[in-house]
Design an enzyme around this catalytic site. Structure first.
Site, PDB file in Angstrom:
ATOM      1  N   GLY A   1       0.819  -1.217   0.000  1.00 10.31           N
ATOM      2  CA  GLY A   1       0.000   0.000   0.000  1.00 10.31           C
ATOM      3  C   GLY A   1       0.845   1.256   0.000  1.00 10.31           C
ATOM      4  CB  CYS A   2       3.749   2.277   2.051  1.00 10.72           C
ATOM      5  SG  CYS A   2       2.883   2.172   3.635  1.00 10.72           S
TER       6      CYS A   2
END
Length: 182
Positions: free
Chosen positions: A71-72
């Site tokens: 996600g990051c």
């Protein structure tokens, strides 16, 4: 079999507990219309940067849990993809998480990131922005973003972030905020 069931239950409860804490993390976040808390942190190049260094520019201050996670990485790639548009709007992007400057440097090199990532190893800035998730065994920065105007005032907060769509959402809000009144 019983041990597997117990272990599975413990994992589910731990994940649920972490999600609940993450959702509560934003309760202490500064509100739009208030002065953005200042801080000084080291960037991936080891140089200390303060929020006040960016007065006169719009700042996209985004907190994220951890370098090299899916996600990051997606969120960072989208900010990088849109970086020229932010620059046209007199905006800088600052990413903040609890990893050290060396880890941020490796992440930037591997992922081709051209904006600053700040090392909040003591969670000083994350705490000031109500963006800390305490997992009991450790802390992470919550996935929150603050859009700060050139005079240092928070104009928009994002406490529920979808990494896939977030950069486009922030760009749209920035464009709207920059429209002349009337």
């Amino acid at each position: 079999m019983k041990m597997i069931l117990i272990a599975g239950t413990i994992v589910v409860l731990a994940v649920g507990f972490a999600v609940a804490r993450a959702m509560r993390a934003g309760e202490k976040a500064p509100s739009p219309g208030t002065a953005a808390p200042d801080f000084t942190l080291n960037s991936q190049d080891g140089k200390a940067l303060s929020l006040h260094d960016f007065r006169g520019k719009w700042v996209v201050l985004y907190f994220y849990p951890k370098d090299f996670t899916s996600g990051c990485t997606k969120e960072a790639h989208n900010f990088q993809r849109d970086l020229p548009q932010y620059e046209q709007k007199n905006a800088v992007i600052l990413g903040v998480s609890g990893q050290d400057a060396l880890t941020h440097q490796k992440f930037c090199v591997k992922e081709g990131l051209g904006f600053r990532l700040l090392a909040d190893t003591n969670f000083q800035a994350s705490s000031a922005y109500g963006s800390v998730v305490n997992l009991g065994v450790g802390k992470l920065s919550a996935r929150h973003t603050f859009l700060i105007d050139p005079s240092g005032v928070i104009r928009k907060t994002y406490l529920t972030v979808n990494p896939e769509k977030h950069s486009a959402e922030v760009l749209a809000d920035l464009s709207q905020l920059q429209q002349p009144p009337g």
